[in-house]
Design an enzyme around this catalytic site. Structure first.
Site, PDB file in Angstrom:
ATOM      1  CB  CYS A   2      -5.886   4.090 -21.715  1.00 12.52           C
ATOM      2  SG  CYS A   2      -5.297   4.775 -20.333  1.00 12.52           S
ATOM      3  NE  ARG A  27     -10.350  -0.297 -23.217  1.00 15.55           N
ATOM      4  CZ  ARG A  27      -9.958  -1.433 -23.249  1.00 15.55           C
ATOM      5  NH1 ARG A  27     -10.582  -2.467 -24.104  1.00 15.55           N
ATOM      6  NH2 ARG A  27      -9.068  -1.840 -22.657  1.00 15.55           N
ATOM      7  CD1 TRP A  71     -10.620   6.013 -16.541  1.00 20.22           C
ATOM      8  CD2 TRP A  71      -8.860   5.061 -15.410  1.00 20.22           C
ATOM      9  NE1 TRP A  71     -10.980   5.889 -15.154  1.00 20.22           N
ATOM     10  CE2 TRP A  71      -9.954   5.222 -14.450  1.00 20.22           C
ATOM     11  CE3 TRP A  71      -7.686   4.507 -15.056  1.00 20.22           C
ATOM     12  CZ2 TRP A  71      -9.963   4.917 -13.219  1.00 20.22           C
ATOM     13  CZ3 TRP A  71      -7.662   4.153 -13.605  1.00 20.22           C
ATOM     14  CH2 TRP A  71      -8.765   3.749 -12.592  1.00 20.22           C
ATOM     15  CG  ASN A  95      -4.365   1.573 -23.749  1.00 20.79           C
ATOM     16  OD1 ASN A  95      -4.333   2.787 -23.794  1.00 20.79           O
ATOM     17  ND2 ASN A  95      -5.248   0.540 -24.297  1.00 20.79           N
ATOM     18  N   GLY A  96      -1.444   1.278 -20.429  1.00 19.14           N
ATOM     19  CA  GLY A  96      -0.371   0.662 -19.395  1.00 19.14           C
ATOM     20  C   GLY A  96       0.113   1.554 -18.605  1.00 19.14           C
ATOM     21  CD  GLU A 479     -22.401  -7.275  -8.137  1.00 20.02           C
ATOM     22  OE1 GLU A 479     -21.251  -7.197  -7.357  1.00 20.02           O
ATOM     23  OE2 GLU A 479     -22.575  -6.852  -9.287  1.00 20.02           O
ATOM     24  CE  LYS A 483     -22.699  -3.394 -10.502  1.00 20.41           C
ATOM     25  NZ  LYS A 483     -22.006  -4.581 -10.910  1.00 20.41           N
ATOM     26  CD  GLU A 486     -19.732  -0.743 -10.186  1.00 22.40           C
ATOM     27  OE1 GLU A 486     -18.966  -0.624 -11.044  1.00 22.40           O
ATOM     28  OE2 GLU A 486     -20.480  -1.631  -9.790  1.00 22.40           O
ATOM     29  CG  HIS A 502     -21.495  -9.286  16.214  1.00 20.44           C
ATOM     30  ND1 HIS A 502     -21.198  -9.725  17.390  1.00 20.44           N
ATOM     31  CD2 HIS A 502     -22.128 -10.430  15.422  1.00 20.44           C
ATOM     32  CE1 HIS A 502     -22.068 -10.928  17.722  1.00 20.44           C
ATOM     33  NE2 HIS A 502     -22.388 -11.362  16.390  1.00 20.44           N
ATOM     34  CE  LYS A 601     -17.516  -3.717 -18.904  1.00 19.09           C
ATOM     35  NZ  LYS A 601     -18.492  -4.195 -17.661  1.00 19.09           N
TER      36      LYS A 601
HETATM   37  C1  F6R Z   1     -18.305  -3.595 -10.936  1.00 20.12           C
HETATM   38  C2  F6R Z   1     -17.281  -3.958 -12.293  1.00 20.12           C
HETATM   39  C3  F6R Z   1     -15.667  -4.277 -11.833  1.00 20.12           C
HETATM   40  C4  F6R Z   1     -15.197  -5.625 -12.228  1.00 20.12           C
HETATM   41  C5  F6R Z   1     -13.921  -5.832 -11.789  1.00 20.12           C
HETATM   42  C6  F6R Z   1     -13.341  -6.982 -12.498  1.00 20.12           C
HETATM   43  O1  F6R Z   1     -19.599  -3.329 -11.777  1.00 20.12           O
HETATM   44  O2  F6R Z   1     -17.453  -4.128 -13.191  1.00 20.12           O
HETATM   45  O3  F6R Z   1     -15.993  -4.450 -10.044  1.00 20.12           O
HETATM   46  O4  F6R Z   1     -15.955  -6.678 -11.757  1.00 20.12           O
HETATM   47  O5  F6R Z   1     -12.959  -4.633 -12.476  1.00 20.12           O
HETATM   48  O6  F6R Z   1     -13.285  -6.923 -13.929  1.00 20.12           O
HETATM   49  P1  F6R Z   1     -13.121  -8.287 -14.809  1.00 20.12           P
HETATM   50  O7  F6R Z   1     -14.470  -8.985 -14.283  1.00 20.12           O
HETATM   51  O8  F6R Z   1     -13.227  -7.855 -16.079  1.00 20.12           O
HETATM   52  O9  F6R Z   1     -11.960  -9.046 -14.431  1.00 20.12           O
END
Ligand code: F6R
Length: 606
Positions: A2, A27, A71, A95-96, A479, A483, A486, A502, A601
Site C-alpha cells: 500500500c 509497490r 494491496w 498502510n499496515g 534466485e 525470478k 515471479e 534423490h 514491492k
Molecule cells: C523478489 C523480491 C522479494 C524481495 C523480498 C525482500 O524479486 O523482490 O523476494 O527480495 O520481499 O525484500 P527486501 O529486500 O526489500 O527486504
C-alpha cells in the site's frame, strides 16, 4: 505494498496526489482512492489503475487531501474495500495491519457504528470519529485512537469540520513528511513527493504529526513535542523514470554495472580494506565476532545464502542463514558474539525488522544492515550499516538490489577475513582488483542477451522448469527460479544438482527444460555427471558455461559461454543471464513484468 500520499497547500492538491500515487504504483496495488476537503468531504475510489482514478477525478479541486494505493490483506480487492475509509466527516488511509480489528469492530458496533467494508482500516476511521465526538481537536483524537490500536500502521487522517490540517501517525510502517514552501505533504515513500519537494522528515515509530499549510507539529510516542531532522532527498526524477527502456525491470537489469560500481566506489581507489567501511564501531564488533547469522527474505535471502559460502571459506566464520519469517518464531540457540546481518533492498520488510528485533531480544546485540534505502527502519535499527547504492528499484522483481547486495557481502567477507588474519596482502590486492573489474565484466555478460532471448523462446511455452547449480551457484539457481516464477508465472524449482537423483530426476522428460550453471570451478566435473543424468532421461539442457568448461553442445544441450571467468565473483555474473531469461520469458508470455500479479514491492506487513 500500500502507498499513502497526503497534501495541504494553497493550490489544487488533486494533481499532486494523483502524481504521487503514480509514483507509488511500483509497490504493487489492486485499488486506489482519494479523499479531499472542498466544502465537504469528497471521496473517489477505483479498482483500476491510478489513471482510471485520475479520469474519474476529472475537474475535482481542493487544497487538502489524502490518497492511497491498496494491496489487499483484509477483504478482497474491491471498491468498497479501497481506501480512504470514512466515518462521518473523518477520512483515513492506512498502510499496515491492525491486529485487534475484530474486537475493536465489535466494540464500535456496540456504539452504533455501521461497517461498509471488510477492512481492518475502517475501525480506525470510526475510532477517530468516536474520539472526535467526545470533543477536542483531530490531533488529539488520532493520538487517542492510536493508543487503542495493536499492530502496524502508518495513517493519514482528514476531517471535514477542520479543513486546515492533516494528521498522520506511524507505528511499524514507514511514513515521512515533505516540506514545501507554504505547503506540506506526507507519504509512505519519498518517491511519491519527488515532484514537489526534496525536503523530507522521516517520522520515528510512535510519532504523530499535524500538518497545516504553513506549520508542522510532531509529537513522539511519549507525548513530547519534538523536532526531527530534515533530510534532502537524493532521489532524482530520472532515477524513477523509464528513460529509453520499456520497463523498469529491463532498466534495472541494464543498470547493474553502474549500480555495482557505485556500491563498490568506497573501495575502488583503496589499497587496503578497513572495517570502518561498515560503520564506526565495526573494528570493535568484528574483532569479537565468532559467528554470523544472516536474516532476510526472498531475493535478499538468496544473497545471504551466497554469502554463507564466502564467509565460511574466506573468513572462516560459521554462518547461519535464516528466512526472517521463520527465524522470528523459532527457538534457536543464541550466541552473544554472533554478528546479526540483515539484508534488505527496502529496509522496511516487516519480517526482517521483526527478526532483527527478535535476535536482539535474545542477547545478540551486534547488528549490521546491508540495505538500499539510507533512512529505512532497518538502517536505523542496526549498529553497523553498509549501503548498497543501487538507486531506487521500482520493478517488483529485485534485480540490481541483489547484485549490489552480493558485491557488499564479498566486501564483508573480505573485511572479516582480514580482521581474523586470513587475508594476505597479495590476496587482498588481487581481490580488490577483481572487484574493480566487476562492472566491466557485468557489461560483457549483458551482451549475451540475444542468446538468452533464444532460450526464452524455448522456455516460454513450458509450464515448468528446473534450475541446477552446485556450491555457491546453488543459491543463484534458486534466485533464477524465483525470478522466473515471479514474473513469467512458469513454475520453477531450483536444486543443488547433486540432489537431482534423490527425487526431482523423476520430473525430467522432454517437457522439462533444465537450466544449469556450470562455471569451471572445483565442482564442474561433479556437475557434468549430474547433467548426464538429465540428458539420459531426454531432458532438454540449457547450460551457462565458462569458455574453458569443456562442455559441448549436442542434441538436447544448448550452451551459452560466459564472457569471463570471475573466480569468487562468479555468482554475481551468473545472476544476469537468469534475470534476462525470466524477463524475456515473461515478456513473451505477455506479462506485466514490473507489476507481477499478487505481488508487492516492499512487504511492510507480516
Ligand atoms: C523478489 C523480491 C522479494 C524481495 C523480498 C525482500 O524479486 O523482490 O523476494 O527480495 O520481499 O525484500 P527486501 O529486500 O526489500 O527486504
Amino acid at each position: 505494498m500500500c502507498g499513502i500520499v497526503g497534501a495541504i497547500a494553497g493550490r489544487n492538491v488533486v494533481p499532486i496526489l494523483i502524481e504521487g500515487l503514480k509514483r507509488l504504483e511500483y509497490r504493487g496495488y489492486d485499488s486506489a482512492g482519494i479523499a479531499v476537503l472542498n466544502g465537504g468531504l469528497q471521496r473517489l475510489r477505483s479498482t483500476g489503475r491510478v489513471v482510471e482514478l485520475e479520469k474519474i477525478a476529472g475537474s475535482l479541486s481542493a487544497t487538502v487531501g489524502i490518497a492511497h494505493t491498496r494491496w489487499a490483506t483484509h477483504g478482497v480487492p474491491s471498491e468498497r474495500n479501497a481506501h480512504p475509509h470514512v466515518s462521518g466527516g473523518v477520512s483515513v488511509v492506512h498502510n499496515g495491519i491492525i491486529e485487534n480489528h475484530d474486537s475493536m469492530r465489535e466494540e464500535l458496533r456496540g456504539k452504533g457504528y455501521k461497517f461498509a467494508s471488510d477492512t481492518d482500516t475502517e475501525v480506525i476511521a470510526h475510532l477517530v470519529h468516536d474520539h472526535l465526538r467526545q470533543g477536542g481537536p483531530l490531533f488529539e483524537a488520532v493520538r487517542s485512537a492510536t493508543v487503542e490500536l495493536q499492530g502496524a500502521y502508518a495513517i493519514a487522517v482528514i476531517d471535514e469540520s477542520d479543513a486546515g490540517r492533516i494528521v498522520v501517525a506511524r507505528h511499524g510502517a514507514p511514513l515521512l513528511l515533505g516540506l514545501g514552501v507554504d505547503e506540506n505533504f506526507a507519504a509512505s515513500d519519498a518517491s511519491a513527493l519527488i515532484q514537489v519537494t526534496p525536503r523530507i522528515i522521516y517520522l520515528e515509530d510512535g510519532d504523530c504529526a499535524e500538518l497545516s499549510q504553513s506549520s508542522l507539529k510532531i509529537m513522539d510516542a511519549f507525548g513530547n513535542l519534538v523536532e526531527r531532522r530534515v533530510h534532502i532527498s537524493q532521489l532524482s526524477a530520472a532515477s524513477v523514470e523509464l528513460g529509453q527502456y520499456k520497463t523498469f525491470m529491463q532498466k534495472e537489469i541494464f543498470e547493474q554495472p553502474m549500480a555495482v560500481a557505485n556500491t563498490l566506489e568506497v573501495v575502488t581507489s583503496a589499497t587496503a580494506l578497513i572495517p570502518e567501511l561498515f560503520g564506526a564501531r565495526a573494528g570493535v564488533i568484528f574483532k569479537e565476532t565468532n559467528a554470523v547469522l544472516i536474516l532476510a527474505c526472498g531475493t535478499s535471502y538468496h544473497a545471504g545464502m551466497v554469502a554463507r559460502y564466502w564467509l565460511e571459506s574466506l573468513a572462516g566464520l560459521p554462518c547461519n542463514v535464516e528466512i526472517a519469517s521463520e527465524y522470528r518464531y523459532r527457538e534457536s540457540v543464541s550466541n552473544p558474539r554472533c554478528l546479526v546481518v540483515t539484508i534488505s533492498q527496502s529496509g522496511e520488510t516487516a519480517d526482517t525488522l521483526a527478526a532483527l528485533n527478535f535476535a536482539k531480544a535474545r542477547g545478540q546485540e551486534n547488528s549490521l544492515a546491508i540495505c538500499n534505502v539510507p533512512e529505512s527502519a532497518l538502517i536505523r535499527s542496526s549498529d553497523l550499516r553498509f549501503l548498497t547504492r543501487a538507486g531506487p528499484e521500482i520493478g517488483v522483481a529485485s534485480t540490481k538490489a541483489f547484485t549490489t547486495q552480493l558485491a557488499s557481502l564479498v566486501l564483508l567477507a573480505m573485511v572479516l577475513a582480514k580482521v581474523r588474519g586470513r587475508l594476505g596482502k597479495q590476496w587482498e590486492s588481487e581481490m580488490l582488483n577483481s572487484l574493480r573489474h566487476l562492472p566491466a565484466a557485468l557489461t560483457r555478460v549483458l551482451g549475451t542477451e540475444p542468446q538468452i532471448v533464444r532460450w526464452a523462446e524455448c522456455l516460454a511455452p513450458h509450464r515448468h522448469a528446473l534450475f541446477l547449480g552446485r556450491g555457491v551457484h546453488w543459491p543463484i539457481a534458486m534466485e533464477g527460479a524465483l525470478k522466473l516464477k515471479e514474473i513469467s508465472y512458469i513454475h520453477a524449482e531450483a536444486y543443488a544438482a547433486g540432489e537431482l537423483k534423490h527425487g526431482p530426476l523423476a520430473l525430467v522428460d522432454q517437457d522439462m527444460p533444465v537450466f544449469a550453471i556450470a562455471p569451471n570451478d572445483e565442482l564442474l566435473e561433479k556437475l557434468k555427471s549430474n547433467l548426464q543424468e538429465v540428458s539420459a532421461r531426454g531432458g532438454r539442457l540449457f547450460v551457462l558455461a565458462d569458455q574453458d568448461a569443456r562442455l559441448s553442445e549436442g542434441s538436447g544441450t544448448d550452451v551459452i559461454r560466459m564472457p569471463d571467468h570471475a573466480g569468487m565473483l562468479s555468482p554475481i555474473l551468473h545472476t544476469i543471464p537468469l534475470q534476462m531469461l525470466a524477463y524475456h520469458a515473461a515478456i513473451l508470455r505477455g506479462n506485466d513484468v514490473d507489476k507481477p500479479r499478487n505481488l508487492a514491492k516492499s512487504v511492510t506487513v507480516e
